[in-house]
Design a protein around this motif. Structure first.
Motif, PDB file in Angstrom:
ATOM      1  N   PHE A 229      45.169  42.471  25.436  1.00 56.83           N
ATOM      2  CA  PHE A 229      46.533  42.021  25.120  1.00 56.83           C
ATOM      3  C   PHE A 229      47.259  41.659  26.412  1.00 56.83           C
ATOM      4  O   PHE A 229      47.127  42.363  27.423  1.00 56.83           O
ATOM      5  CB  PHE A 229      47.314  43.135  24.413  1.00 56.83           C
ATOM      6  CG  PHE A 229      46.838  43.444  23.030  1.00 56.83           C
ATOM      7  CD1 PHE A 229      47.435  42.853  21.935  1.00 56.83           C
ATOM      8  CD2 PHE A 229      45.790  44.330  22.826  1.00 56.83           C
ATOM      9  CE1 PHE A 229      46.999  43.143  20.641  1.00 56.83           C
ATOM     10  CE2 PHE A 229      45.352  44.626  21.544  1.00 56.83           C
ATOM     11  CZ  PHE A 229      45.953  44.034  20.455  1.00 56.83           C
ATOM     12  N   ARG A 230      48.024  40.589  26.362  1.00 53.41           N
ATOM     13  CA  ARG A 230      48.951  40.242  27.450  1.00 53.41           C
ATOM     14  C   ARG A 230      50.363  40.427  26.899  1.00 53.41           C
ATOM     15  O   ARG A 230      50.739  39.782  25.907  1.00 53.41           O
ATOM     16  CB  ARG A 230      48.727  38.826  27.944  1.00 53.41           C
ATOM     17  CG  ARG A 230      49.721  38.384  29.006  1.00 53.41           C
ATOM     18  CD  ARG A 230      49.210  37.175  29.775  1.00 53.41           C
ATOM     19  NE  ARG A 230      48.096  37.554  30.649  1.00 53.41           N
ATOM     20  CZ  ARG A 230      47.502  36.711  31.495  1.00 53.41           C
ATOM     21  NH1 ARG A 230      47.896  35.458  31.560  1.00 53.41           N
ATOM     22  NH2 ARG A 230      46.508  37.125  32.257  1.00 53.41           N
ATOM     23  N   LEU A 231      51.138  41.305  27.539  1.00 49.82           N
ATOM     24  CA  LEU A 231      52.445  41.706  27.025  1.00 49.82           C
ATOM     25  C   LEU A 231      53.556  41.417  28.024  1.00 49.82           C
ATOM     26  O   LEU A 231      53.348  41.559  29.241  1.00 49.82           O
ATOM     27  CB  LEU A 231      52.449  43.210  26.714  1.00 49.82           C
ATOM     28  CG  LEU A 231      51.269  43.775  25.917  1.00 49.82           C
ATOM     29  CD1 LEU A 231      51.348  45.290  25.876  1.00 49.82           C
ATOM     30  CD2 LEU A 231      51.250  43.191  24.516  1.00 49.82           C
ATOM     31  N   SER A 233      56.027  43.097  29.540  1.00 46.47           N
ATOM     32  CA  SER A 233      56.392  44.495  29.702  1.00 46.47           C
ATOM     33  C   SER A 233      56.067  44.943  31.111  1.00 46.47           C
ATOM     34  O   SER A 233      55.214  44.353  31.794  1.00 46.47           O
ATOM     35  CB  SER A 233      55.634  45.364  28.695  1.00 46.47           C
ATOM     36  OG  SER A 233      55.959  46.733  28.854  1.00 46.47           O
ATOM     37  N   PHE A 236      52.600  49.969  29.640  1.00 46.73           N
ATOM     38  CA  PHE A 236      52.132  50.183  28.277  1.00 46.73           C
ATOM     39  C   PHE A 236      51.883  51.676  28.115  1.00 46.73           C
ATOM     40  O   PHE A 236      51.039  52.260  28.808  1.00 46.73           O
ATOM     41  CB  PHE A 236      50.842  49.394  28.021  1.00 46.73           C
ATOM     42  CG  PHE A 236      50.316  49.544  26.629  1.00 46.73           C
ATOM     43  CD1 PHE A 236      50.817  48.766  25.596  1.00 46.73           C
ATOM     44  CD2 PHE A 236      49.324  50.480  26.327  1.00 46.73           C
ATOM     45  CE1 PHE A 236      50.331  48.899  24.292  1.00 46.73           C
ATOM     46  CE2 PHE A 236      48.844  50.617  25.039  1.00 46.73           C
ATOM     47  CZ  PHE A 236      49.342  49.830  24.023  1.00 46.73           C
ATOM     48  N   LYS A 248      44.969  48.953  32.445  1.00 47.00           N
ATOM     49  CA  LYS A 248      46.276  48.288  32.473  1.00 47.00           C
ATOM     50  C   LYS A 248      46.405  47.613  33.836  1.00 47.00           C
ATOM     51  O   LYS A 248      46.142  48.238  34.859  1.00 47.00           O
ATOM     52  CB  LYS A 248      47.412  49.297  32.281  1.00 47.00           C
ATOM     53  CG  LYS A 248      47.387  50.043  30.963  1.00 47.00           C
ATOM     54  CD  LYS A 248      48.624  50.901  30.769  1.00 47.00           C
ATOM     55  CE  LYS A 248      48.669  52.064  31.751  1.00 47.00           C
ATOM     56  NZ  LYS A 248      49.806  52.986  31.473  1.00 47.00           N
ATOM     57  N   TYR A 254      54.393  40.281  33.381  1.00 46.46           N
ATOM     58  CA  TYR A 254      53.640  40.743  32.211  1.00 46.46           C
ATOM     59  C   TYR A 254      52.563  41.737  32.635  1.00 46.46           C
ATOM     60  O   TYR A 254      52.295  41.960  33.816  1.00 46.46           O
ATOM     61  CB  TYR A 254      53.023  39.567  31.449  1.00 46.46           C
ATOM     62  CG  TYR A 254      52.112  38.680  32.274  1.00 46.46           C
ATOM     63  CD1 TYR A 254      50.780  39.040  32.486  1.00 46.46           C
ATOM     64  CD2 TYR A 254      52.567  37.487  32.820  1.00 46.46           C
ATOM     65  CE1 TYR A 254      49.941  38.240  33.233  1.00 46.46           C
ATOM     66  CE2 TYR A 254      51.732  36.680  33.569  1.00 46.46           C
ATOM     67  CZ  TYR A 254      50.421  37.057  33.778  1.00 46.46           C
ATOM     68  OH  TYR A 254      49.594  36.269  34.523  1.00 46.46           O
ATOM     69  N   ILE A 274      50.648  46.887  17.874  1.00 50.43           N
ATOM     70  CA  ILE A 274      51.129  46.446  19.189  1.00 50.43           C
ATOM     71  C   ILE A 274      52.315  45.504  19.031  1.00 50.43           C
ATOM     72  O   ILE A 274      53.332  45.615  19.741  1.00 50.43           O
ATOM     73  CB  ILE A 274      49.999  45.756  19.986  1.00 50.43           C
ATOM     74  CG1 ILE A 274      48.779  46.661  20.112  1.00 50.43           C
ATOM     75  CG2 ILE A 274      50.498  45.328  21.366  1.00 50.43           C
ATOM     76  CD1 ILE A 274      49.008  47.950  20.831  1.00 50.43           C
ATOM     77  N   LEU A 275      52.223  44.582  18.069  1.00 52.49           N
ATOM     78  CA  LEU A 275      53.301  43.609  17.847  1.00 52.49           C
ATOM     79  C   LEU A 275      54.615  44.279  17.473  1.00 52.49           C
ATOM     80  O   LEU A 275      55.703  43.799  17.819  1.00 52.49           O
ATOM     81  CB  LEU A 275      52.902  42.627  16.748  1.00 52.49           C
ATOM     82  CG  LEU A 275      51.955  41.488  17.136  1.00 52.49           C
ATOM     83  CD1 LEU A 275      51.442  40.787  15.895  1.00 52.49           C
ATOM     84  CD2 LEU A 275      52.648  40.507  18.060  1.00 52.49           C
ATOM     85  N   TYR A 278      55.709  45.917  21.235  1.00 52.32           N
ATOM     86  CA  TYR A 278      55.796  45.139  22.477  1.00 52.32           C
ATOM     87  C   TYR A 278      55.832  43.642  22.175  1.00 52.32           C
ATOM     88  O   TYR A 278      55.225  43.182  21.189  1.00 52.32           O
ATOM     89  CB  TYR A 278      54.599  45.421  23.379  1.00 52.32           C
ATOM     90  CG  TYR A 278      54.576  46.815  23.965  1.00 52.32           C
ATOM     91  CD1 TYR A 278      55.237  47.101  25.163  1.00 52.32           C
ATOM     92  CD2 TYR A 278      53.888  47.850  23.331  1.00 52.32           C
ATOM     93  CE1 TYR A 278      55.210  48.375  25.705  1.00 52.32           C
ATOM     94  CE2 TYR A 278      53.854  49.133  23.865  1.00 52.32           C
ATOM     95  CZ  TYR A 278      54.521  49.383  25.055  1.00 52.32           C
ATOM     96  OH  TYR A 278      54.502  50.648  25.587  1.00 52.32           O
ATOM     97  N   VAL A 280      54.308  40.313  22.531  1.00 49.29           N
ATOM     98  CA  VAL A 280      52.931  39.914  22.850  1.00 49.29           C
ATOM     99  C   VAL A 280      52.876  38.437  23.225  1.00 49.29           C
ATOM    100  O   VAL A 280      53.355  37.579  22.476  1.00 49.29           O
ATOM    101  CB  VAL A 280      51.995  40.193  21.657  1.00 49.29           C
ATOM    102  CG1 VAL A 280      50.582  39.702  21.974  1.00 49.29           C
ATOM    103  CG2 VAL A 280      51.998  41.680  21.321  1.00 49.29           C
ATOM    104  N   PHE A 283      46.522  37.626  22.665  1.00 55.08           N
ATOM    105  CA  PHE A 283      45.537  38.683  22.475  1.00 55.08           C
ATOM    106  C   PHE A 283      44.217  38.047  22.047  1.00 55.08           C
ATOM    107  O   PHE A 283      44.187  36.940  21.499  1.00 55.08           O
ATOM    108  CB  PHE A 283      45.999  39.703  21.419  1.00 55.08           C
ATOM    109  CG  PHE A 283      46.246  39.117  20.060  1.00 55.08           C
ATOM    110  CD1 PHE A 283      45.212  38.954  19.142  1.00 55.08           C
ATOM    111  CD2 PHE A 283      47.529  38.724  19.685  1.00 55.08           C
ATOM    112  CE1 PHE A 283      45.450  38.408  17.899  1.00 55.08           C
ATOM    113  CE2 PHE A 283      47.775  38.183  18.427  1.00 55.08           C
ATOM    114  CZ  PHE A 283      46.719  38.024  17.535  1.00 55.08           C
TER     115      PHE A 283
END
Length: 306
Positions: A229-231, A233, A236, A248, A254, A274-275, A278, A280, A283
């Motif tokens: 996943f690329r978030l 944030s 995580f 991580k 991100y 996850i959605l 955070y 997103v 993914f």
């Protein structure tokens, strides 16, 4: 429809069992990867298919019928051990090899001119083979392999000695030939090329086929249920008994997170989880590379046999 099939091929040299009931099925108009560690039996199988040697037992079928001597003229074979005459001029050499494969001199000259232009090597025609680099010699031998328009093209380590640019040229030619309906049997240790080119593969280890099938399906069968996943944030911090955070990595605004879920947890369930927490960016599920599949299959087979 299968263009080439080998059924229960057995070959033994004195005390060494080179092939032990090897069966493969190569679909027509596809690129088929023949994989395996050194000494597994790949070259022996290729030599049997090309009628250089005979099997102790088993059969080879072409288009569903028994393989015959005339079928050899429908094969283009690039062996791992290159065999050009060093003192011979490049053009004369390709002409000679084309005529050995049953072409008339006129047709051979037409095809030679076309291929030399396509590879931009027309000015090499009157140069001796020994004057050329290894990569240039590889190009010449590739042309000699396909000049007679074979239905089945067998390439044993075709990228050996090539820089990345020239390797890409050969890869593009392989794909073009496939799109023209040719069947390509590719023996290589270059697993990246397998992922780029091959529709199906057979993995031979210790004289036996240990994997056979579609490349994507095989990679999918060996997947480890890892999603990336690329978030948007800074971190995580989610914890859940159904998954484990493997890594991580913070990158500017991100973060990239790799998560391994339990088998019973659906991908959609993890993604929704996850959605809901955070923002997103993207993914995807990670599939193992063919190199990872190769190592895993060979290692497992070796442990099983020992």
């Amino acid at each position: 429809m299968y263009y080439l099939e080998t059924k229960d091929i057995v070959k033994q040299y004195a005390e060494h069992l080179a092939l032990n009931g090897v069966s493969i099925a190569v679909p027509q108009g596809s690129v088929f990867g023949l994989l395996g560690p050194n000494g597994a039996g790949k070259t022996t199988l290729i030599r049997i298919i090309t009628r250089i040697i005979a099997p102790d037992s088993g059969v080879i079928l072409v288009n569903g019928r028994p393989f015959s001597g005339q079928d050899v003229y429908r094969i283009g074979y690039l062996p791992e051990e290159r065999g050009l005459y060093k003192k011979m001029k490049v053009g004369d050499q390709v002409m000679y090899l084309a005529q050995l494969r049953g072409m008339s001199r006129k047709n051979a000259q037409t095809e030679l001119t076309k291929w030399f232009r396509q590879f931009n090597i027309t000015n090499w025609y009157n140069r001796k083979v020994e004057e050329l680099s290894k990569g240039m010699q590889q190009k010449v031998q590739f042309i000699a392999t396909v000049i007679h328009n074979p239905e089945l093209i067998i390439l044993d380590e075709p990228f050996s000695g090539f820089d990345p640019l020239n390797a890409d040229i050969i890869k593009n030619e392989i794909l073009r030939l496939k799109n023209e309906g040719k069947t390509v049997l590719l023996s290589t240790h270059d697993m990246e090329s397998v992922e780029e080119l091959c529709d199906n593969i057979a993995l031979i280890n210790q004289s036996k086929v240990v994997l056979h099938g579609n490349v994507f399906e095989i990679r999918n069968a060996y997947r480890q249920h890892v999603l990336r996943f690329r978030l948007f944030s800074d971190d995580f911090e989610m914890e859940n008994e159904s998954f484990t955070v493997l890594s991580k990595e913070k990158k500017h605004e991100y973060i990239d997170v790799r998560i391994q879920k339990k088998v019973e947890m659906e991908n959609t369930e993890l993604i929704k989880l996850i959605l809901n927490t955070y923002p997103v960016i993207s993914f995807e599920e990670e599939l193992p590379t063919m190199r990872e599949v190769f190592v895993s299959a060979v290692t497992s087979q070796s442990i099983k046999d020992n």
